[in-house]
Design an enzyme around this catalytic site. Structure first.
Site, PDB file in Angstrom:
ATOM      1  N   LYS A 200      17.499  11.766 -12.025  1.00  0.00           N
ATOM      2  CA  LYS A 200      16.883  11.804 -13.374  1.00  0.00           C
ATOM      3  C   LYS A 200      15.681  12.380 -13.311  1.00  0.00           C
ATOM      4  O   LYS A 200      15.147  13.077 -14.023  1.00  0.00           O
ATOM      5  CB  LYS A 200      17.017  10.639 -14.158  1.00  0.00           C
ATOM      6  CG  LYS A 200      18.495  10.131 -14.499  1.00  0.00           C
ATOM      7  CD  LYS A 200      19.398  11.193 -15.292  1.00  0.00           C
ATOM      8  CE  LYS A 200      20.654  11.075 -15.538  1.00  0.00           C
ATOM      9  NZ  LYS A 200      21.403  12.117 -16.177  1.00  0.00           N
TER      10      LYS A 200
ATOM     11  N   ASP B 118      34.812  19.887 -11.911  1.00  0.00           N
ATOM     12  CA  ASP B 118      33.794  19.047 -11.292  1.00  0.00           C
ATOM     13  C   ASP B 118      32.470  19.775 -11.248  1.00  0.00           C
ATOM     14  O   ASP B 118      32.343  20.933 -10.574  1.00  0.00           O
ATOM     15  CB  ASP B 118      34.112  18.862  -9.829  1.00  0.00           C
ATOM     16  CG  ASP B 118      33.395  17.933  -9.201  1.00  0.00           C
ATOM     17  OD1 ASP B 118      32.278  17.645  -9.539  1.00  0.00           O
ATOM     18  OD2 ASP B 118      33.895  17.369  -8.257  1.00  0.00           O
ATOM     19  N   VAL B 119      31.572  19.188 -11.956  1.00  0.00           N
ATOM     20  CA  VAL B 119      30.059  19.842 -12.061  1.00  0.00           C
ATOM     21  C   VAL B 119      29.346  20.153 -10.856  1.00  0.00           C
ATOM     22  O   VAL B 119      28.564  20.915 -10.670  1.00  0.00           O
ATOM     23  CB  VAL B 119      29.249  19.496 -12.986  1.00  0.00           C
ATOM     24  CG1 VAL B 119      29.934  19.478 -14.442  1.00  0.00           C
ATOM     25  CG2 VAL B 119      28.863  18.000 -12.574  1.00  0.00           C
TER      26      VAL B 119
ATOM     27  N   TYR C  49      20.324   7.266  -8.744  1.00  0.00           N
ATOM     28  CA  TYR C  49      20.493   7.667 -10.117  1.00  0.00           C
ATOM     29  C   TYR C  49      18.800   8.058 -10.698  1.00  0.00           C
ATOM     30  O   TYR C  49      18.720   8.992 -11.285  1.00  0.00           O
ATOM     31  CB  TYR C  49      20.923   6.437 -10.844  1.00  0.00           C
ATOM     32  CG  TYR C  49      21.141   6.851 -12.500  1.00  0.00           C
ATOM     33  CD1 TYR C  49      21.897   7.577 -13.000  1.00  0.00           C
ATOM     34  CD2 TYR C  49      20.094   6.229 -13.527  1.00  0.00           C
ATOM     35  CE1 TYR C  49      22.450   8.061 -14.254  1.00  0.00           C
ATOM     36  CE2 TYR C  49      20.323   6.723 -14.754  1.00  0.00           C
ATOM     37  CZ  TYR C  49      21.365   7.259 -15.166  1.00  0.00           C
ATOM     38  OH  TYR C  49      21.277   7.726 -16.350  1.00  0.00           O
TER      39      TYR C  49
ATOM     40  N   ASP D  15      35.500  17.861 -18.071  1.00  0.00           N
ATOM     41  CA  ASP D  15      35.224  16.907 -17.411  1.00  0.00           C
ATOM     42  C   ASP D  15      36.065  16.720 -16.031  1.00  0.00           C
ATOM     43  O   ASP D  15      37.241  17.396 -15.861  1.00  0.00           O
ATOM     44  CB  ASP D  15      35.733  15.876 -18.302  1.00  0.00           C
ATOM     45  CG  ASP D  15      35.084  14.273 -18.284  1.00  0.00           C
ATOM     46  OD1 ASP D  15      34.086  13.961 -18.892  1.00  0.00           O
ATOM     47  OD2 ASP D  15      35.270  13.613 -17.118  1.00  0.00           O
TER      48      ASP D  15
ATOM     49  N   SER E 164      17.319  10.620 -18.964  1.00  0.00           N
ATOM     50  CA  SER E 164      17.574   8.991 -18.966  1.00  0.00           C
ATOM     51  C   SER E 164      15.861   8.502 -18.938  1.00  0.00           C
ATOM     52  O   SER E 164      14.837   9.332 -18.616  1.00  0.00           O
ATOM     53  CB  SER E 164      18.335   8.582 -17.770  1.00  0.00           C
ATOM     54  OG  SER E 164      17.728   7.091 -17.811  1.00  0.00           O
TER      55      SER E 164
HETATM   56  P1  NAD Z   1      30.218   8.064 -18.994  1.00  0.00           P
HETATM   57  O1  NAD Z   1      30.496   7.463 -17.625  1.00  0.00           O
HETATM   58  O2  NAD Z   1      30.782   7.226 -20.404  1.00  0.00           O
HETATM   59  O3  NAD Z   1      30.581   9.212 -19.121  1.00  0.00           O
HETATM   60  C1  NAD Z   1      30.147  10.352 -18.178  1.00  0.00           C
HETATM   61  C2  NAD Z   1      31.346  11.246 -18.307  1.00  0.00           C
HETATM   62  O4  NAD Z   1      31.162  12.524 -17.164  1.00  0.00           O
HETATM   63  C3  NAD Z   1      32.864  10.861 -17.997  1.00  0.00           C
HETATM   64  O5  NAD Z   1      33.639  11.459 -18.806  1.00  0.00           O
HETATM   65  C4  NAD Z   1      33.034  11.305 -16.539  1.00  0.00           C
HETATM   66  O6  NAD Z   1      34.384  11.385 -16.196  1.00  0.00           O
HETATM   67  C5  NAD Z   1      32.407  12.583 -16.248  1.00  0.00           C
HETATM   68  N1  NAD Z   1      31.951  12.986 -14.961  1.00  0.00           N
HETATM   69  C6  NAD Z   1      31.509  12.324 -13.873  1.00  0.00           C
HETATM   70  N2  NAD Z   1      31.490  12.977 -12.834  1.00  0.00           N
HETATM   71  C7  NAD Z   1      31.889  14.316 -13.522  1.00  0.00           C
HETATM   72  C8  NAD Z   1      31.768  15.557 -12.684  1.00  0.00           C
HETATM   73  N3  NAD Z   1      31.364  15.655 -11.373  1.00  0.00           N
HETATM   74  N4  NAD Z   1      32.159  16.891 -13.305  1.00  0.00           N
HETATM   75  C9  NAD Z   1      32.436  16.854 -14.674  1.00  0.00           C
HETATM   76  N5  NAD Z   1      32.271  15.287 -15.407  1.00  0.00           N
HETATM   77  C10 NAD Z   1      32.021  14.294 -14.772  1.00  0.00           C
HETATM   78  O7  NAD Z   1      28.807   7.828 -19.180  1.00  0.00           O
HETATM   79  P2  NAD Z   1      27.553   7.904 -20.335  1.00  0.00           P
HETATM   80  O8  NAD Z   1      27.026   6.756 -20.560  1.00  0.00           O
HETATM   81  O9  NAD Z   1      28.129   8.573 -21.535  1.00  0.00           O
HETATM   82  O10 NAD Z   1      26.721   8.904 -19.700  1.00  0.00           O
HETATM   83  C11 NAD Z   1      26.426  10.364 -19.994  1.00  0.00           C
HETATM   84  C12 NAD Z   1      25.076  10.830 -19.787  1.00  0.00           C
HETATM   85  O11 NAD Z   1      24.151  10.204 -20.325  1.00  0.00           O
HETATM   86  C13 NAD Z   1      24.853  10.818 -17.955  1.00  0.00           C
HETATM   87  O12 NAD Z   1      24.261  12.004 -17.633  1.00  0.00           O
HETATM   88  C14 NAD Z   1      24.092   9.575 -18.069  1.00  0.00           C
HETATM   89  O13 NAD Z   1      23.074   9.398 -17.100  1.00  0.00           O
HETATM   90  C15 NAD Z   1      23.297   9.508 -19.348  1.00  0.00           C
HETATM   91  N6  NAD Z   1      22.688   8.594 -19.676  1.00  0.00           N
HETATM   92  C16 NAD Z   1      23.276   7.209 -20.104  1.00  0.00           C
HETATM   93  C17 NAD Z   1      22.922   6.057 -20.619  1.00  0.00           C
HETATM   94  C18 NAD Z   1      23.575   5.023 -20.990  1.00  0.00           C
HETATM   95  O14 NAD Z   1      22.924   3.954 -21.170  1.00  0.00           O
HETATM   96  N7  NAD Z   1      24.891   4.986 -21.185  1.00  0.00           N
HETATM   97  C19 NAD Z   1      21.386   6.238 -20.653  1.00  0.00           C
HETATM   98  C20 NAD Z   1      20.655   7.169 -20.095  1.00  0.00           C
HETATM   99  C21 NAD Z   1      21.247   8.329 -19.914  1.00  0.00           C
END
Ligand code: NAD
Length: 219
Positions: A149, A52-53, A145, A25, A132
């Site tokens: 996706k 950082d990815v 976004y 992360d 998503s």
């Molecule tokens: P979140 O913001 O709680 O967690 C995302 C994590 O990714 C965080 O820990 C953040 O620090 C990390 N991150 C961000 N940029 C980064 C980078 N450049 N390199 C490494 N790490 C990085 O969000 P979440 O809701 O847990 O989302 C996780 C995944 O699920 C995402 O891909 C999101 O698009 C997807 N998603 C979420 C939802 C929702 O409703 N929460 C719905 C559909 C899809």
């Protein structure tokens, strides 16, 4: 993206099913804390890596750290993701580039590194992309976004086709609204909250652990 939210729940679920997990992360301390909690609660070894990815060198270094510590990589979960509000009328170039760099280039970079590792070593592994519902349906003011996706949907298919002959499976998960920090930023807006729940038949947001169980199934 394993420090919190869906990624943290997936790390925990993988460990509960006997995996040694590398949690990566940009948030170093929360990632370390999550890794420690997973090890404490499951007894499984973990490794936390700050990276950082969107950076190619970071992705390669992450795989190297995994191999150094655990010998090889059998499962990759591309979960890191960010959002930035903006429609075709007002989305900024910076937000577009930033979201695409994390949500789409990141999974490409990490998957390329891990896929080559798996093919070279004959590992019949699996790659899972956190997509998503926005890959298919969409919201007008989430242009960067939704575009990222949509790209993940095709990245998943094109990787699956290329890696199938190597017995490496590639899948994506398309969650709806899941209760995490990311969703909180959207749900703070009362109108947006009502809209989201109005199109969610269960009438509640999903839990990260519910998504994690799907990731475990696919792995
Ligand atoms: P979140 O913001 O709680 O967690 C995302 C994590 O990714 C965080 O820990 C953040 O620090 C990390 N991150 C961000 N940029 C980064 C980078 N450049 N390199 C490494 N790490 C990085 O969000 P979440 O809701 O847990 O989302 C996780 C995944 O699920 C995402 O891909 C999101 O698009 C997807 N998603 C979420 C939802 C929702 O409703 N929460 C719905 C559909 C899809």
């Amino acid at each position: 993206g394993a420090a919190r939210g869906i990624g943290a729940a997936c790390a925990r679920a993988f460990a509960e099913h006997g995996a040694r997990v590398v949690l990566a992360d940009v948030l170093a301390e929360p990632c370390e804390a999550t890794a420690e909690a997973v090890t404490r609660d499951t007894g499984m070894e973990t490794l936390a890596v700050e990276m950082d990815v969107s950076r190619e060198a970071d992705c390669e270094a992450l795989l190297a750290r995994c191999v150094e510590r655990f010998g090889q990589c059998d499962i990759l979960l591309n979960n890191a993701g960010i959002i930035a509000r903006g429609s075709i009328l007002d989305a900024s170039t910076e937000d577009f580039d930033r979201v695409l760099a994390v949500n789409l280039r990141g999974p490409f970079l990490l998957s390329r590194a891990v896929a080559n590792h798996m093919v070279e070593r004959g590992i019949h592994g699996t790659i899972i992309n956190m997509s998503s519902t926005n890959a298919v349906v969409t919201i007008p003011d989430q242009l960067p976004y939704a575009t990222s996706k949509g790209g993940i949907a095709q990245l998943t298919k094109v990787m699956a086709m290329a890696l199938a002959p190597h017995d490496i499976r590639v899948n994506a998960i398309g969650p709806g609204s899941i209760a995490t920090d990311m969703l909180k930023t959207v749900m703070e807006d009362e109108a947006a909250r009502r809209t989201i729940l109005s199109r969610t038949p269960l009438g509640r947001a999903g839990e990260p652990s519910e998504v994690a169980s799907v990731a475990v199934f696919l792995a």
